[in-house]
Write a protein that holds these residues in place. Sequence first.
Motif: not given
Length: 171
Positions: A57-58, A60, A78, A80, A97, A100-101, A104, A110, A119, A121
Amino acid sequence: MSDQQMKDLEEIFGEDAWYEPGENKSSSMVEAGTYENITVCELNVKPDIVVQGKFLADIYEPVFEINGKKVKHKGLFRFKKPDPAKYPNLQADMGSNSGYFNFCEMVHLTYSKDGKMVLPELSEETLKRYIYNVEVVVEEWIGREGNEMKTPRVSKVLKALQRSKETLMEE
């Protein structure tokens, strides 16, 4: 202490760091609660973090300015698809996700492709285009020296409204 002793100490220790015993840091802490019309002042990004030894994951961490203080978000993950050559033991888990979704979607980032919601960055520039309503919690933890610590963190973004172009241009 004599003047000479003070000069000797100043030479040894310097004057670039100090502590003032009268300072009361606890009164400057952001309290738990809901805050409205809050802006993002920074974005910390932690790329390619292995989560639970299984997923990539990233992470944030938007930093919000609340009552003149910087308060970090707990983290927007996020998840991935990992490169199998680089991460042979990790699995793709796009189902995680949902948080995160939701974020976004709130900031209109999105779009749908082949029946899936893509999704993107996040960028600091994009996040600064909005004002937010957020929920803050105060996390309690034990520091290295065994002392009790308290850290305010944004736990949820409740609402995001796009800022006017005039407001953005003033900054």
